[in-house]
Write a protein that holds these residues in place. Sequence first.
Motif, PDB file in Angstrom:
ATOM      1  N   PRO A   7      54.368 -33.966  17.007  1.00  0.00           N
ATOM      2  CA  PRO A   7      55.250 -33.178  16.134  1.00  0.00           C
ATOM      3  C   PRO A   7      54.670 -32.893  14.755  1.00  0.00           C
ATOM      4  CG  PRO A   7      55.986 -35.453  16.222  1.00  0.00           C
ATOM      5  CD  PRO A   7      54.867 -35.318  17.227  1.00  0.00           C
ATOM      6  N   GLU A   8      53.631 -33.603  14.350  1.00  0.00           N
ATOM      7  CA  GLU A   8      53.081 -33.460  13.005  1.00  0.00           C
ATOM      8  C   GLU A   8      51.864 -32.544  12.933  1.00  0.00           C
ATOM      9  OE1 GLU A   8      54.244 -35.105  10.084  1.00  0.00           O
ATOM     10  OE2 GLU A   8      55.996 -35.593  11.312  1.00  0.00           O
ATOM     11  N   GLY A  34      52.216 -17.846   6.153  1.00  0.00           N
ATOM     12  CA  GLY A  34      53.161 -18.471   7.069  1.00  0.00           C
ATOM     13  C   GLY A  34      53.065 -19.976   6.922  1.00  0.00           C
ATOM     14  N   SER A  35      54.046 -20.572   6.266  1.00  0.00           N
ATOM     15  CA  SER A  35      53.999 -22.008   6.009  1.00  0.00           C
ATOM     16  C   SER A  35      54.794 -22.771   7.059  1.00  0.00           C
ATOM     17  CB  SER A  35      54.552 -22.309   4.612  1.00  0.00           C
ATOM     18  OG  SER A  35      55.936 -21.992   4.563  1.00  0.00           O
ATOM     19  N   GLY A  36      54.621 -24.078   7.067  1.00  0.00           N
ATOM     20  CA  GLY A  36      55.363 -24.919   8.002  1.00  0.00           C
ATOM     21  C   GLY A  36      54.692 -26.259   8.191  1.00  0.00           C
ATOM     22  N   VAL A  37      54.805 -26.785   9.393  1.00  0.00           N
ATOM     23  CA  VAL A  37      54.186 -28.068   9.725  1.00  0.00           C
ATOM     24  C   VAL A  37      52.690 -28.006   9.442  1.00  0.00           C
ATOM     25  CG1 VAL A  37      53.703 -29.670  11.616  1.00  0.00           C
ATOM     26  CG2 VAL A  37      55.967 -28.652  11.401  1.00  0.00           C
ATOM     27  N   SER A  38      52.080 -26.860   9.702  1.00  0.00           N
ATOM     28  CA  SER A  38      50.641 -26.707   9.452  1.00  0.00           C
ATOM     29  C   SER A  38      50.313 -26.914   7.977  1.00  0.00           C
ATOM     30  CB  SER A  38      50.156 -25.337   9.908  1.00  0.00           C
ATOM     31  OG  SER A  38      50.878 -24.308   9.257  1.00  0.00           O
ATOM     32  N   ILE A  52      51.634 -19.099   1.737  1.00  0.00           N
ATOM     33  CA  ILE A  52      52.535 -18.010   1.348  1.00  0.00           C
ATOM     34  C   ILE A  52      53.640 -17.918   2.390  1.00  0.00           C
ATOM     35  CG2 ILE A  52      52.699 -15.534   0.819  1.00  0.00           C
ATOM     36  CD1 ILE A  52      50.790 -17.186  -1.047  1.00  0.00           C
ATOM     37  N   GLU A  53      54.877 -17.892   1.914  1.00  0.00           N
ATOM     38  CA  GLU A  53      56.030 -17.839   2.822  1.00  0.00           C
ATOM     39  C   GLU A  53      56.990 -16.747   2.371  1.00  0.00           C
ATOM     40  OE1 GLU A  53      58.286 -17.958   5.711  1.00  0.00           O
ATOM     41  OE2 GLU A  53      56.676 -19.441   5.779  1.00  0.00           O
ATOM     42  N   HIS A  54      57.504 -15.961   3.320  1.00  0.00           N
ATOM     43  CA  HIS A  54      58.426 -14.870   3.011  1.00  0.00           C
ATOM     44  C   HIS A  54      59.891 -15.256   3.186  1.00  0.00           C
ATOM     45  CE1 HIS A  54      58.761 -14.514   7.328  1.00  0.00           C
ATOM     46  NE2 HIS A  54      59.819 -13.756   7.132  1.00  0.00           N
ATOM     47  N   ASP A  55      60.167 -16.321   3.913  1.00  0.00           N
ATOM     48  CA  ASP A  55      61.536 -16.722   4.227  1.00  0.00           C
ATOM     49  C   ASP A  55      61.973 -17.842   3.280  1.00  0.00           C
ATOM     50  OD1 ASP A  55      63.396 -18.738   5.775  1.00  0.00           O
ATOM     51  OD2 ASP A  55      63.652 -16.786   6.765  1.00  0.00           O
ATOM     52  N   ARG A  56      63.002 -17.577   2.479  1.00  0.00           N
ATOM     53  CA  ARG A  56      63.417 -18.542   1.452  1.00  0.00           C
ATOM     54  C   ARG A  56      63.800 -19.897   2.036  1.00  0.00           C
ATOM     55  NH1 ARG A  56      64.554 -18.851  -3.687  1.00  0.00           N
ATOM     56  NH2 ARG A  56      64.556 -16.624  -4.068  1.00  0.00           N
ATOM     57  N   MET A  57      64.573 -19.937   3.117  1.00  0.00           N
ATOM     58  CA  MET A  57      64.998 -21.218   3.682  1.00  0.00           C
ATOM     59  C   MET A  57      63.797 -22.018   4.180  1.00  0.00           C
ATOM     60  SD  MET A  57      68.643 -20.224   5.500  1.00  0.00           S
ATOM     61  CE  MET A  57      68.511 -21.591   6.609  1.00  0.00           C
ATOM     62  N   TRP A  58      62.859 -21.347   4.819  1.00  0.00           N
ATOM     63  CA  TRP A  58      61.679 -22.033   5.327  1.00  0.00           C
ATOM     64  C   TRP A  58      60.822 -22.527   4.171  1.00  0.00           C
ATOM     65  CZ3 TRP A  58      61.207 -24.434   9.514  1.00  0.00           C
ATOM     66  CH2 TRP A  58      59.972 -24.777  10.053  1.00  0.00           C
ATOM     67  N   TRP A  61      62.343 -25.615   2.795  1.00  0.00           N
ATOM     68  CA  TRP A  61      62.114 -26.733   3.714  1.00  0.00           C
ATOM     69  C   TRP A  61      60.706 -27.297   3.518  1.00  0.00           C
ATOM     70  CZ3 TRP A  61      58.682 -27.961   7.566  1.00  0.00           C
ATOM     71  CH2 TRP A  61      59.037 -28.991   8.438  1.00  0.00           C
ATOM     72  N   VAL A  62      59.701 -26.434   3.472  1.00  0.00           N
ATOM     73  CA  VAL A  62      58.318 -26.875   3.300  1.00  0.00           C
ATOM     74  C   VAL A  62      58.139 -27.549   1.942  1.00  0.00           C
ATOM     75  CG1 VAL A  62      55.917 -26.094   3.044  1.00  0.00           C
ATOM     76  CG2 VAL A  62      57.344 -25.187   4.892  1.00  0.00           C
ATOM     77  N   ASN A  63      58.653 -26.949   0.882  1.00  0.00           N
ATOM     78  CA  ASN A  63      58.478 -27.529  -0.448  1.00  0.00           C
ATOM     79  C   ASN A  63      59.175 -28.874  -0.590  1.00  0.00           C
ATOM     80  OD1 ASN A  63      56.819 -25.951  -2.443  1.00  0.00           O
ATOM     81  ND2 ASN A  63      58.015 -24.322  -1.489  1.00  0.00           N
TER      82      ASN A  63
END
Length: 191
Positions: A7-8, A34-38, A52-58, A61-63
């Motif tokens: 999962p990580e 595209g941010s996230g687990v990566s 760089i992320e375009h979706d505020r909720m995501w 979450w990442v921050n």
Amino acid sequence: MWRAFHPEVPHYKPGAVRAIERYITPSASVFEWGSGVSTLWYGTRAGRVVAIEHDRMWWEWVNERLRQRELSTVECRFSPPLSESEAEVSEWSRKLLELETPGSSPRRREFLRYIAEIDPYPDEDFDLIVVDGRERVGCILHARPKLKQDGWLVLDDSHRSRYDEAVDLLHGWESRRFSFGLMETTIFRKP
């Protein structure tokens, strides 16, 4: 099933994750659309990560996870889509729009700023650039000069026909395709 046991790790294909893991060093510089687990994964391995992320909720979450893990070498920036009035055609976006041909991937002008987030960085500044967000063809156009010689560019979901043009933009670059079922991640090496 593989994701359940890992999962990580980034949500790329397993072979691509292993290849990148061998390449990333503590001094590596990574840029990621595209941010996230990566982003979190790179943050524990590379010396500098710009996501760089375009979706505020995501993005939130990442921050939050970056703060929890105290990953100070990672900067995750929010780059929301432009409104219609903001999506002016500048010199760099004109070049992008000129490439459009019938049947090519769509050029959504609301992501022109998002695509250009890499532009302020010096040429050959990054060891690894990840294209796993919006408007991937445009991102690759802007990424090419920013990647160091012998640097790697990761294109996730490269099996999708709408990214054929992106693959064409990297003609002549060494590439390795990693498949997992019908899905694919391709890693390109800049000559």
